[in-house]
Design an enzyme around this catalytic site. Structure first.
Site, mmCIF file in Angstrom:
data_model
loop_
_atom_site.group_PDB
_atom_site.id
_atom_site.type_symbol
_atom_site.label_atom_id
_atom_site.label_comp_id
_atom_site.label_asym_id
_atom_site.label_seq_id
_atom_site.Cartn_x
_atom_site.Cartn_y
_atom_site.Cartn_z
ATOM 1 N N ASP A 380 0.822 -1.217 0.000
ATOM 2 C CA ASP A 380 0.000 0.000 0.000
ATOM 3 C C ASP A 380 0.850 1.259 0.000
ATOM 4 O OD1 ASP A 380 -2.744 0.396 -0.262
ATOM 5 O OD2 ASP A 380 -2.938 1.132 1.780
ATOM 6 N N ASP A 748 -11.118 -5.006 11.889
ATOM 7 C CA ASP A 748 -11.307 -6.429 12.136
ATOM 8 C C ASP A 748 -12.537 -6.707 13.001
ATOM 9 O OD1 ASP A 748 -10.157 -5.143 14.236
ATOM 10 O OD2 ASP A 748 -8.399 -6.428 14.412
#
Length: 1048
Positions: A380, A748
C-alpha cells in the site's frame, strides 16, 4: 495466470495500461466433463418434471436413480458422501424406515396429474429463463457482435442499465461448445460437484461391471455371508474418511462447574456489597464516597460484560488424517479447496522487507497442494524496495521450498528456523541433511545481504525518482498519486523450484491511489486484494496475515479446512480464527504482549457461543461470507401440534391430501415463484452491489471458486487493474456490507461483527504447535501506542451506526452472550475514566485524612471479605480450566491498569474529538524492527504524552503514602488503625503500576527497581521523622502556653 508476465501498471479511469517486460503464451486448460453417476458411471437422468435427478438434497452427490433405489432397498440407505439417510423421492417405492404417510398406494397416488397440470399452467416461461441464466452465467456486459445471435436464449432483464463495456470480459459460448463449463460457473446455485477424469472419489470402481460393484456393496453390508473378520482395509479407510473432521471437547465438569458456581456467588456478593455501599454514605466526605460508588458500579457492569461470555468455554480437536483420506486419495488429484493468502504491508522502513520476505517464504513452503495456494502481497506504499525484495524472495524460494519439503522442517521461515536454539538434528535421518542445511544457511545469508543492500540503497531517494532495471521509471514514485500495479512472480509457467516442481503463485499488488479519493487505509487495501484475487484465482477461502506473522505450523491451512470443508458444520462457518503467538518477547512479558488471558480464556468462551471475534490476522475466511451473503438455512423442524386427545400429544401433524391441501400447495409454489423473481431482480443490482466488473461479478456466483478457462491472461490482468482502481468502489456496497467494513481503524472487529449479525458462526482453532507467530512491540511507548490504536477503533465503533449496543436486533441472528462480548469490546476504553478516578482516590484519602467508607461493623466486613475471596476464587478457577499461568494472569491485570489510565484515556478523548469536533487522528504503523541486542528495545526510553497520566498517578500515591505514615507517627497509636485501609488501597495502585515504573527507569545501571522504590519511601519517611523529632533542638519542660494561656 502466468509467472514472469512482467509488471502491469495502469488506471482504468484514465484508460491507461502499461506492460513492463514481455508476456508469455497462456497455458492451455483442460475442459471439464458433464454430470455422471459417481457409482456406476452412467448419466444421472431426469425426473418426471424434466429436472436433473437429485438423490441427496443435503450435499447433491451425483447418483442415478437405479443406484439410488438399489442403495435404499439393499444397502445402508445412506448417501455415500455426507452419510445422510436418503429420503423417499417421487416415483420411488417405499422401504422400511420411511416416514409414515397416508394408507394409500404410493405408486398409484404419487403423481397427481390434475394438481401437477394446474401447477404447470401457473408457472410462466420466466422460470426456464431464470434457470438458464443461473446455470450458464450469461450476463450482458458489453458483449461483442459475435454473441448477438446467441443472446436470444437468455432473459433480457438481466442486462442492467448500469452496465458498460469492460475489457477483459469472459467469452462464454453456447452449450454445444462449453456444455460443461456452465455447470461450474454458478455452483452457489447449482450444487452438484463436477467429475473430472481421475478426480472423482469413486473412479477406481468404474472399471468393473455393474454386477461386481453391487456384489461389493452387498459384501460391505455383510449380506453375502462372508467372514466378518476378513475386512477390506480399503473399506475401513473409506469409513474412516466419512467420520467428522473435528469435534468439540468440553471442559471437564470438575473444572467448569465450580467456576460457574463461584461466578454466581460473586454476582450475589457484589449485589449485597453495592447495596451496603449505597445505603451507607460518608457524611464528611460525600464527594469521595459518590465518586467511588460511581466507579464501583461501572466496574461491576464491565465485569458482567466480560465474565458471562466465558460461561461456555470449549476446546476443539482436528483430524488431519481424515481430511487427507477424504480429499486426497492416492493416485488422484487433490480435492482440497484452493486458498488465497493475503499479506499486507505499507512502509518498508517500519516493516522491514526481510520480515515480509520470511512471511512470504513460509507461505510458499506451506504443506498444501501447490496448485491450490496463491500468495498476494499488498504494497500500500507503492515502494520499489518492497517490489525488488519480493523479486529476490521469489528467486530464493526456488531453493528454500524444496529444502523445507524434503526434510519436513518447522518452522518454514528461514530466519526463525536458523535462529532456533534447539537440536536441529532431532528426528532427522537423511544422510544429506547436514550438508544441505549448511548450504541452505549460506544461501540464506547471501539472500539477507542482498536484501540489506536494497534497504541501504532505498535510504537515499534519487531526485529524478526510482528507475527500474530495464530503464523504466518506477510507477509508484509518487506514493499518493500512482497507477495500480500487478506483477506475477511465480505461477504455473516459470514458477518451478530447482528440482523442477511447481511453486505456488506469488503476486505483487499495489492498488491505484489518486488525490481526492478516500482509500480507507488497511481495510481498503484488503478489499482490493479480495477483488484482484477473485479475478485471477478466485479461491473459495482466504487467509490474511500481517507482514510480520509467518506460518509457524506448515499444516495450519489444513487445520482450518477441517472446519471449513466439514460437510456437517462447514457451510455455516464464516471464518476460522487462530490465536496470536509472538517471538522476541522478554521472559517475564513485562507489558503483557502475549495477551494469553484474551486468547486462551475469552476466545475459548466465545467459541462455545457463536464463535470468536476476528482479531485482524491469522484468520481463514470463507469468500462468500465476505461478499455479504447469508449462511445457508438448515432444514426447519416440523411444528409440534396437539389435538383434543392426550395420546397424540406432541405428535407431528400429518399431511392431508385434500382439495384445500392442493390450494395450499399452489400457494407455496406461488411463494417460490416470487422468490425466484426477487432473485432475478437482484441480478440487476449486482453491479451496484459489487462494482462494474463483469469478471468480478461472475466470480461472486462461483461458490466453489475457479476462473473460467476461456479467459486469457491478458484479459484477466486488464480486469485486475480495473478492480483495484481508486474509483471502483464508488456507489457500491464495498466497505458497507461487503468485504472489510469501513468506519474504524480496527476494521477487524467491525468485519467479524457484521458476519455474526448475519447468522454466520466462527471457529477458534488452537493446534498444539502454534499456527502463526509474529513480533510484538516490547518497548513501553510502542506498546502503549499500539493499545491506543486498538482502543480508538473501539470508541469509533461505539459511536458509529454499527455499535453493538444498538445494531443487529432486527435480524435476530446475534446471540445475546455474543452481543455482550461485542459490547464489551467497544466500551472497555471508557473504563479508563473510572479507573483513573479510582487510582487517584487513595492518594486523596491519605492527604486529606478522609476515606471513601465509614467505619464498618463486623457483620459488614463480611461483605468485603466475601467479595475479595470470590474475586480470587474466580481467577484461580479460570486459570485451572484454561491452563494460563498465574504470572501471565497477573501481568494482564497490571497492564489493564497501565493501559487503562494512559492509552485508553487518550483514546476516549481522541474519539470524542473526532465525533464532536471532526478532528481526525493519523494511523501509525507499529514498528516491527528489532534491536541488534536481545531485548534492547525493552530498555529503550521513548517519551510520549501517554506516559504523563500514569506517572502522575504513581507520584501522588507515593507522596500520599509518605504523608499518611508521617501523619500517623505524628498523631499517635490511635491513628494507625484507619491508616491501614488507606495504605492497602494505595499500595494496590503502586503494585499495578510497577512494570510502568520499571519501563520509565530503563536500565539505570541495572539497579533493581524495587530497591529504588523502597529507597525513596524510606528516605522520605525518615526525613519527616527526623524533622518531627528534631534532636538538635533543646525542648523546655513545662505547660504549653498555646493551650493554657499566659496566666496558666
Amino acid at each position: 495466470m502466468e509467472a514472469s508476465a512482467g509488471l502491469v501498471a495502469g488506471s482504468h479511469n484514465r484508460n491507461e495500461l502499461v506492460l513492463i517486460r514481455g508476456h508469455e503464451e497462456p497455458k492451455p486448460l483442460k475442459a471439464l466433463n458433464g454430470q455422471v453417476c459417481e457409482i456406476c458411471g452412467d448419466e444421472i437422468g431426469l425426473t418426471v418434471d424434466g429436472d436433473l435427478f437429485v438423490a441427496c438434497n443435503e450435499c447433491g452427490f451425483p447418483v442415478c436413480r437405479p443406484c439410488y433405489e438399489y442403495e435404499r432397498r439393499e444397502g445402508t440407505q445412506l448417501c455415500p458422501q455426507c452419510k445422510t439417510r436418503y429420503k423417499r423421492l417421487k416415483g420411488s417405492p417405499r422401504v422400511e424406515g420411511d416416514e409414515d404417510e397416508e394408507d394409500v398406494d404410493d405408486i398409484e397416488h404419487e403423481f397427481k396429474m390434475e394438481e401437477e397440470q394446474s401447477k404447470k399452467q401457473q408457472q410462466p416461461l420466466l422460470n426456464k429463463h431464470i434457470t438458464e441464466a443461473m446455470l450458464y452465467g450469461k450476463m450482458s456486459y458489453g458483449r461483442g457482435p459475435e454473441d448477438e445471435e446467441n443472446n436470444t436464449q437468455f432473459p433480457p432483464i438481466i442486462t442492467s442499465s448500469l452496465s458498460r463495456p469492460v475489457s477483459g470480459e469472459f467469452p462464454i459460448t453456447n452449450a454445444s461448445n462449453h456444455g460443461d463449463f456452465s455447470s461450474t460457473l454458478h455452483k452457489r446455485i447449482h450444487p452438484y460437484p463436477m467429475s473430472e477424469p481421475g478426480s472423482a472419489r469413486w473412479d477406481e470402481k468404474k472399471e468393473g461391471g455393474w454386477k461386481e460393484r453391487m456384489e461389493e456393496w452387498k459384501s460391505k453390508q455383510n449380506l453375502l455371508g462372508g467372514d466378518p473378520d476378513e475386512v477390506d482395509p480399503e473399506i475401513a479407510l473409506m469409513d474412516e474418511a466419512r467420520q467428522p473432521l473435528s469435534r468439540k471437547v468440553a471442559i471437564a465438569s470438575s473444572k467448569i462447574n465450580p467456576y460457574r458456581m463461584v461466578i454466581v456467588l460473586r454476582l450475589v456478593v457484589l449485589a449485597f456489597f453495592l447495596r451496603y455501599r449505597i445505603l451507607h454514605p460518608v457524611e464528611d466526605a460525600i464527594g469521595l464516597w459518590l465518586t467511588s460508588i460511581i466507579c464501583e458500579i461501572w466496574f461491576a457492569i464491565s465485569w458482567i460484560l466480560d465474565q458471562f461470555p466465558k460461561w461456555f468455554p470449549i476446546d476443539r480437536e482436528t483430524y488431519l488424517d481424515r481430511l487427507s483420506l477424504r480429499y486426497e486419495r492416492e493416485g488422484e488429484p487433490s480435492m482440497l479447496s484452493p486458498v488465497d493468502i493475503f499479506v499486507s504491508t505499507v512502509d518498508p522502513l517500519k516493516e522491514p522487507p526481510l520480515v515480509t520476505a520470511n512471511t512470504v517464504l513460509s507461505i510458499l513452503a506451506v504443506d498444501y497442494p501447490v496448485d491450490k495456494v496463491s500468495c498476494y502481497v499488498s504494497d500500500d506504499g507503492a515502494s520499489m524496495l518492497t517490489f525488488e525484495s519480493l523479486s529476490e524472495t521469489a528467486e530464493f524460494a526456488r531453493k528454500w521450498v524444496p529444502f523445507c519439503k524434503k526434510f519436513n522442517i518447522e518452522p518454514r521461515a528461514p530466519e526463525m528456523y536458523f535462529s532456533q536454539k534447539v537440536d536441529y538434528l532431532k528426528d532427522k535421518v537423511q544422510p544429506t541433511f547436514v550438508k544441505d542445511r549448511r548450504v541452505m544457511k549460506r544461501e540464506y545469508e547471501e539472500f539477507k545481504v542482498r536484501i540489506n543492500a536494497l534497504v541501504a540503497k532505498a535510504m537515499k531517494v534519487p531526485t529524478e525518482g526510482w528507475i527500474m532495471q530495464d530503464g523504466t521509471p518506477w510507477p509508484g514514485n509518487n506514493t499518493r498519486d500512482h497507477p495500480g500495479m500487478i506483477q506475477v512472480f511465480l505461477g504455473h509457467s516459470g514458477g518451478h523450484d530447482t528440482e523442477g516442481n511447481e511453486l505456488p503463485r506469488l503476486v505483487y499488488v499495489s492498488r491505484e491511489k489518486r488525490p481526492g479519493f478516500q482509500h480507507h487505509k488497511k481495510a481498503g487495501a484488503m478489499n482490493a486484494l479480495i477483488r484482484v484475487s477473485a479475478v485471477l484465482t478466485n479461491a473459495p477461502f482466504m487467509l490474511n496475515l500481517d507482514c510480520d506473522h509467518y506460518i509457524n505450523n506448515s499444516k495450519a491451512v489444513r487445520e482450518s479446512m477441517c472446519f471449513l470443508m466439514d460437510p456437517q458444520i462447514g457451510k455455516r462457518v464464516c471464518f476460522v480464527q487462530f490465536p496470536q503467538r509472538f517471538d522476541g518477547i522478554d521472559r517475564h512479558d513485562r507489558y503483557a504482549n502475549r495477551n494469553t488471558v484474551f486468547f486462551d480464556i475469552n476466545m475459548k468462551g466465545l467459541d462455545g457461543i457463536q464463535g470468536p471475534v476476528y482479531v485482524g490476522t491469522g484468520c481463514v475466511f470463507r469468500r462468500q461470507a465476505l461478499y455479504g451473503y447469508n449462511p445457508p438455512k438448515g432444514p426447519k423442524r416440523p411444528k409440534m401440534v396437539t389435538c383434543d386427545c392426550c395420546p397424540c400429544f406432541g405428535r407431528r401433524k400429518k399431511l392431508k391430501y385434500s382439495k384445500s391441501g392442493a390450494n395450499e400447495s399452489t400457494a407455496v409454489d406461488g411463494g417460490v415463484l416470487d422468490e425466484d423473481k426477487e432473485l432475478l431482480m437482484s441480478q440487476m443490482n449486482f453491479e451496484k452491489r459489487f462494482g462494474q466488473s463483469a469478471a468480478f461479478v461472475t466470480s461472486t456466483l462461483m461458490e466453489e471458486g475457479g476462473v473460467p478457462p476461456s479467459s486469457s491472461p491478458e484479459a484477466l490482468l486488464k480486469e485486475a487493474i480495473h478492480v483495484i482502481s481508486c474509483g471502483y468502489e464508488d456507489k457500491s456496497d464495498w466497505g458497507l456490507e461487503i468485504g472489510w467494513i469501513y468506519g474504524s481503524i480496527t476494521e477487524d472487529i467491525l468485519t467479524g461483527f457484521k458476519m455474526h449479525c448475519r447468522g454466520w458462526r466462527s471457529i477458534y482453532c488452537m493446534p498444539k504447535l502454534a499456527a502463526f507467530k509474529g513480533s510484538a512491540p516490547i518497548n513501553l511507548s510502542d506498546r502503549l501506542n499500539q493499545v491506543l490504536r486498538w482502543a480508538l477503533g473501539s470508541v469509533e465503533i461505539f459511536f458509529s451506526r454499527h455499535s453493538p449496543v444498538l445494531y443487529g436486533y432486527k435480524s435476530g441472528h446475534l446471540k445475546w452472550l455474543e452481543r455482550f462480548a461485542y459490547v464489551n469490546t467497544t466500551i472497555y476504553p471508557f473504563t479508563s475514566l473510572a479507573l483513573l478516578a479510582y487510582c487517584t482516590l487513595p492518594a486523596v484519602c491519605l492527604l486529606t485524612d478522609k476515606f471513601i467508607m465509614p467505619t464498618i461493623s463486623t457483620f459488614a466486613s463480611l461483605f468485603f471479605i466475601a467479595l475479595f475471596i470470590s474475586i480470587f476464587a474466580t481467577g484461580i478457577l479460570e486459570l485451572r480450566w484454561s491452563g494460563v499461568s498465574i504470572e501471565e494472569w497477573w501481568r494482564n491485570e497490571q497492564f489493564w491498569v497501565i493501559g487503562g489510565i494512559s492509552a485508553h484515556l487518550f483514546a476516549v478523548i481522541q474519539g470524542l474529538l473526532k465525533v464532536l469536533g471532526g478532528i481526525d487522528t493519523n494511523f501509525t504503523v507499529t514498528s516491527k524492527a528489532t534491536d541488534d541486542e536481545e531485548f534492547g528495545e525493552l530498555y529503550a526510553f521513548k517519551w510520549t504524552t501517554l506516559l504523563i497520566p500514569p506517572t502522575t498517578v504513581l507520584i501522588i500515591n507515593i507522596i500520599g503514602v509518605v504523608a499518611g505514615i508521617s501523619d500517623a507517627i505524628n498523631n499517635g497509636y490511635q491513628s494507625w488503625g484507619p491508616l491501614f485501609g488507606k495504605l492497602f488501597f494505595s499500595f494496590w495502585v503502586i503494585l499495578h503500576l510497577y512494570p510502568f515504573l520499571k519501563g520509565l527507569m530503563g536500565r539505570q545501571n541495572r539497579t533493581p527497581t524495587i530497591v529504588v522504590i523502597w529507597s525513596v519511601l524510606l528516605a522520605s519517611i525518615f526525613s519527616l521523622l527526623w524533622v518531627r523529632i528534631d534532636p538538635f533542638v533543646i525542648k523546655t519542660m513545662g505547660p504549653d502556653t498555646r493551650l493554657c494561656g499566659i496566666n496558666c
